[in-house]
Design a protein around this motif. Structure first.
Motif, short mmCIF file in Angstrom:
data_model
loop_
_atom_site.label_atom_id
_atom_site.label_comp_id
_atom_site.label_asym_id
_atom_site.label_seq_id
_atom_site.Cartn_x
_atom_site.Cartn_y
_atom_site.Cartn_z
N UNK A 177 68.75 -9.58 60.15
CA UNK A 177 67.86 -9.91 61.24
C UNK A 177 66.41 -9.92 60.79
N UNK A 178 65.65 -10.91 61.24
CA UNK A 178 64.25 -11.02 60.86
C UNK A 178 64.02 -11.84 59.61
N UNK A 179 65.09 -12.16 58.90
CA UNK A 179 64.97 -12.98 57.69
C UNK A 179 65.44 -14.39 58.01
N UNK A 180 64.69 -15.42 57.59
CA UNK A 180 65.17 -16.79 57.81
C UNK A 180 66.57 -16.97 57.26
N UNK A 181 67.41 -17.65 58.01
CA UNK A 181 68.81 -17.80 57.60
C UNK A 181 68.92 -18.47 56.24
N UNK A 182 67.95 -19.33 55.92
CA UNK A 182 67.96 -20.01 54.62
C UNK A 182 67.78 -19.04 53.46
N UNK A 183 67.20 -17.87 53.74
CA UNK A 183 66.98 -16.88 52.69
C UNK A 183 68.07 -15.82 52.62
N UNK A 184 69.05 -15.92 53.51
CA UNK A 184 70.17 -14.98 53.49
C UNK A 184 71.19 -15.41 52.42
N UNK A 185 71.89 -14.43 51.89
CA UNK A 185 72.88 -14.71 50.85
C UNK A 185 74.09 -15.41 51.46
N UNK A 186 74.50 -16.51 50.84
CA UNK A 186 75.69 -17.25 51.27
C UNK A 186 76.56 -17.51 50.04
N UNK A 187 77.87 -17.39 50.22
CA UNK A 187 78.80 -17.65 49.12
C UNK A 187 80.05 -18.33 49.65
N UNK A 188 80.60 -19.26 48.87
CA UNK A 188 81.88 -19.88 49.16
C UNK A 188 82.81 -19.52 48.01
N UNK A 189 83.82 -18.71 48.30
CA UNK A 189 84.72 -18.20 47.27
C UNK A 189 86.14 -18.70 47.53
N UNK A 190 87.00 -18.70 46.52
CA UNK A 190 88.41 -19.00 46.76
C UNK A 190 89.00 -17.94 47.70
#
Length: 357
Positions: free
Chosen positions: A20-33
């Motif tokens: 919360x409070x962080x732009x979603x673009x700066x949040x960690x995202x991962x696509x894993x098997x």
């Protein structure tokens, strides 16, 4: 508020570390098997090496893992599973035995066993913590673990699990039509949802201080569709998740679910899915018709507004391209600018609602 959202599907595990409070673009995202694919590969390796398998651990998604185990046994190789792990294959252990899998009560290896031991797990927070630590990120201060898995539930003897799945959703929505009511805090999970309960137990074991929320993957994706900027102001919306296994459509108006339809993606082609969606939105399609067609069925909680009244058809899921082959005017939902984040964003929204954040 810090949320780790894990959307665990048949093909991928989509991860969002939301702060919360962080732009979603700066949040960690991962696509894993997906875990099912990862452990299926381990099974195939054991098959190639002609090694029998002793499997313990958690309930995970069957899918590719189950297919690999069947291939293993077709080669004349034994598979032994603890009863908890065996629920991965079927919710009825008698059906698991009928497939040729031997179910054992103890996690100790049988004396005459000369094969390989495999521990299966679905919620991999400890592994993610090790990885993220290298990037100065941590899960140790996470407030909520939100997990989406597909769970048909343990149906009554003699009752189709397809029927049971839709019946449970109807029961959960009858008193409150908000999509978030298909999500559960850890103390709310019905006893019949074994895979969801396993996900909670695993999450609490790895992050005991965090709260846990679980949700089925299809409703999580439907909820995520509603957070697409193009979709947010539309009403009513026909949201469609064309997954690897299931295709779910929901009519939503004023943030309430009017109706749900679910089918199996492998049975659908562009012509067929268009006919189903239009008939569903028009209220001209019956539960029995969808069921006899090989799907789960449909339910209505209020009268359908009619297809012509639908303001936006929002589509997501790995097989969403099937809708592009129709003449329906669809919008491919991409909340946070990423179609692969539809499920995790749905989990974040459900978490906000269920924990009043």
């Amino acid at each position: 508020m810090k949320i780790i959202a894990l959307d665990i599907g048949a093909g991928t595990e989509d991860v969002l570390l939301y702060e919360g409070g962080k732009p979603i673009e700066n949040c960690v995202k991962m696509i894993l098997p997906s875990p099912s694919r990862v452990f299926a590969a381990k099974v195939r390796e054991a098959t190639e090496q002609r090694r029998e398998l002793f499997i313990e651990g958690e309930i995970i998604g069957g899918g590719a893992f189950t297919v690999a185990l069947k291939g293993h046994m077709e080669k004349g190789l034994r598979v032994l599973m603890t009863d908890n792990a065996a629920y991965t294959i079927r919710n009825d252990l008698d059906e698991v035995r009928q497939l040729g899998i031997k179910i054992v009560q103890s996690m100790s290896l049988p004396k005459n066993f000369r094969g390989e031991k495999l521990r299966i797990e679905e919620v991999n927070l400890s592994k993610l913590e090790v990885f993220l630590k290298e990037f100065n990120e941590s899960l140790l201060d996470v407030d909520v673990v939100a997990v989406a898995v597909q769970d048909h539930g343990v149906s009554l003897k003699g009752m189709s699990n397809r029927r049971f799945r839709l019946q449970k959703m109807k029961e959960l929505l009858e008193n409150d039509l908000k999509p978030e009511n298909l999500a559960f805090r850890e103390e709310e999970i019905p006893q019949c949802f074994l895979r969801m309960r396993s996900a909670v137990e695993s999450s609490k074991r790895q992050l005991p201080r965090a709260k846990v929320l679980v949700m089925d993957t299809s409703p999580a994706a439907i909820l995520g569709c509603l957070k697409d900027p193009v979709v947010e102001e539309a009403d009513p919306v026909l949201a469609v998740n064309v997954g690897n296994g299931h295709t779910m459509a929901a009519i939503i108006s004023h943030r309430e679910i009017i109706g749900i339809m679910e089918h199996h993606t492998r049975l659908l082609n562009p012509r067929r899915i268009k006919r189903l969606l239009v008939g569903f939105a028009d209220g001209m399609l019956s539960d029995e018709e969808v069921f006899k067609d090989g799907g789960h069925g449909l339910l209505f909680l209020k009268d359908s507004p009619g297809f012509s009244k639908i303001e936006k058809i929002a589509v997501t899921g790995p097989n969403r391209g099937i809708l592009s082959e129709t003449d329906l005017k669809v919008h491919f939902a991409a909340p946070a600018g990423d179609v692969m984040m539809t499920g995790p964003i749905g989990l974040v929204e459900a978490t906000r609602e269920k924990f009043s954040i």
